[in-house]
Design an enzyme around this catalytic site. Structure first.
Site, mmCIF file in Angstrom:
data_model
loop_
_atom_site.group_PDB
_atom_site.id
_atom_site.type_symbol
_atom_site.label_atom_id
_atom_site.label_comp_id
_atom_site.label_asym_id
_atom_site.label_seq_id
_atom_site.Cartn_x
_atom_site.Cartn_y
_atom_site.Cartn_z
ATOM 1 N N ASN A 90 74.270 4.944 11.353
ATOM 2 C CA ASN A 90 74.189 3.566 11.847
ATOM 3 C C ASN A 90 72.840 2.913 11.611
ATOM 4 O O ASN A 90 72.742 1.687 11.594
ATOM 5 C CB ASN A 90 74.501 3.620 13.357
ATOM 6 C CG ASN A 90 74.032 2.403 14.109
ATOM 7 O OD1 ASN A 90 74.647 1.343 14.023
ATOM 8 N ND2 ASN A 90 72.942 2.535 14.862
ATOM 9 N N TYR A 157 70.601 -7.299 1.929
ATOM 10 C CA TYR A 157 71.359 -6.766 3.079
ATOM 11 C C TYR A 157 72.830 -6.616 2.705
ATOM 12 O O TYR A 157 73.436 -5.556 2.908
ATOM 13 C CB TYR A 157 71.203 -7.708 4.268
ATOM 14 C CG TYR A 157 71.878 -7.234 5.540
ATOM 15 C CD1 TYR A 157 71.395 -6.130 6.238
ATOM 16 C CD2 TYR A 157 72.985 -7.900 6.055
ATOM 17 C CE1 TYR A 157 71.998 -5.697 7.410
ATOM 18 C CE2 TYR A 157 73.598 -7.477 7.223
ATOM 19 C CZ TYR A 157 73.098 -6.374 7.902
ATOM 20 O OH TYR A 157 73.708 -5.945 9.062
ATOM 21 N N LYS A 161 74.974 -3.106 2.343
ATOM 22 C CA LYS A 161 76.087 -2.843 3.264
ATOM 23 C C LYS A 161 77.423 -2.772 2.533
ATOM 24 O O LYS A 161 78.310 -2.005 2.926
ATOM 25 C CB LYS A 161 76.127 -3.932 4.346
ATOM 26 C CG LYS A 161 74.932 -3.881 5.289
ATOM 27 C CD LYS A 161 74.991 -2.631 6.147
ATOM 28 C CE LYS A 161 73.893 -2.581 7.196
ATOM 29 N NZ LYS A 161 74.005 -1.409 8.070
ATOM 30 N N THR A 201 66.929 -18.841 18.403
ATOM 31 C CA THR A 201 66.732 -20.126 19.083
ATOM 32 C C THR A 201 68.092 -20.549 19.627
ATOM 33 O O THR A 201 69.130 -20.048 19.165
ATOM 34 C CB THR A 201 66.245 -21.224 18.112
ATOM 35 O OG1 THR A 201 67.288 -21.461 17.141
ATOM 36 C CG2 THR A 201 64.954 -20.834 17.390
#
Ligand code: NAP
Length: 254
Positions: A90, A157, A161, A201
């Protein structure tokens, strides 16, 4: 009777978020767990929590990019707890969102090493121990990003993945006959330090929540329950699957 009684599991990236929640749940379900991450203190706290709840756990800290660490985790599972049945690979990072022309080769390699090579190193060490046991369940933590949705700035990324899904399929076909199941879980946005780094935010949080049909982020415990399913005999006929647990990001259009 826990769903993982008499099982031994490795959980990487267990110092926070999805990995931590999964290690807790595995232990609650009766597994003995070997947990890992770079930060030692949160691992020690996790082990203490598991022991205080009547479970068994051991921690080894280190970098998931290190093949010696991958082997040390397996050795701990075998020597301390008698074998290895389950591995949740993980550990991962999302890094900064960067327009692809600005992405450095170093950042690209670091992302692939942390998210994809680490998983390969983990599985490479885990499979022989599972073969000894005559069965096993390996789960990789992928994502919907790069599978069912493109997200600007996340080239490295997404590639790292998506690579896990290819790894999942090949390992599943390589070792299915020997009783080892291999699956990838593809979480949606999850309320962890990583998730909050993206949704940092009120505006970005609202945007991230709005991507999901369920209009919220997952709690790490919700992802952990799906990992538990894949780890347990409840998923005895599941292998080679890319399992979306994404709150409907992939089908949502408004
Ligand atoms: P998190 O709370 O930030 O956890 C990340 C974990 O990975 C930490 O335990 C961290 O521990 C560990 N880690 C990172 N780099 C490492 C390295 N080089 N070596 C060893 N351990 C390392 O984030 P999370 O959301 O739970 O992420 C867990 C996994 O879920 C990741 O693979 C992520 O890509 C995936 N995921 C997350 C989301 C989301 O929205 N949160 C969605 C889809 C998939 P240390 O810092 O202590 O090393």
């Amino acid at each position: 009777m826990g769903r993982l009684n008499d099982k031994v599991a490795i959980v990487t990236g267990a110092s926070s978020g999805i990995g931590r929640a999964t290690a807790r749940l595995f232990a609650d379900e009766g597994a003995k767990v070997v947990v890992s991450a770079r930060r030692r203190d949160p691992l020690d706290t996790l082990v203490e929590e598991i022991r205080n709840s009547g479970g068994e756990a051991a921690a080894i800290s280190g970098d998931a990019k290190d093949s010696d660490l991958a082997q040390a985790l397996v050795d701990a599972a075998v020597n301390r707890f008698g074998g290895l049945d389950i591995a949740f690979n993980n550990a991962g990072t999302m890094g900064e969102a960067v327009p692809t022309p600005d992405l450095t080769v170093e950042a690209w390699h670091d992302m692939l090493d942390t998210n994809l090579t680490s998983a390969f190193l983990g599985a490479r060490a885990q499979i022989p121990a599972m073969l000894q046991r005559g069965a096993g369940s390996i789960i990789f933590n992928s994502t919907f990003v790069g599978y069912s949705a493109g997200m600007p700035g996340m080239a490295a990324y997404a590639a790292s993945k998506a690579g896990l899904i290819g790894l999942t399929q090949v390992l599943a076909s390589e070792f299915g006959a020997q009783g080892i199941r291999v699956n990838a879980i593809l979480p949606g946005g999850t309320d962890t330090p990583m998730g909050r780094a993206y949704a940092n935010t009120p505006e970005t949080l609202a945007f991230a929540e709005g991507l999901h049909a369920l209009k919220r982020l997952a709690r790490p415990e919700e992802i952990a329950r799906s990992v538990l399913h894949l780890a347990s005999d409840d998923a005895s006929f599941m292998t080679g699957a890319a399992v979306l647990v994404d709150g409907g990001v992939s089908i949502n259009r408004v």
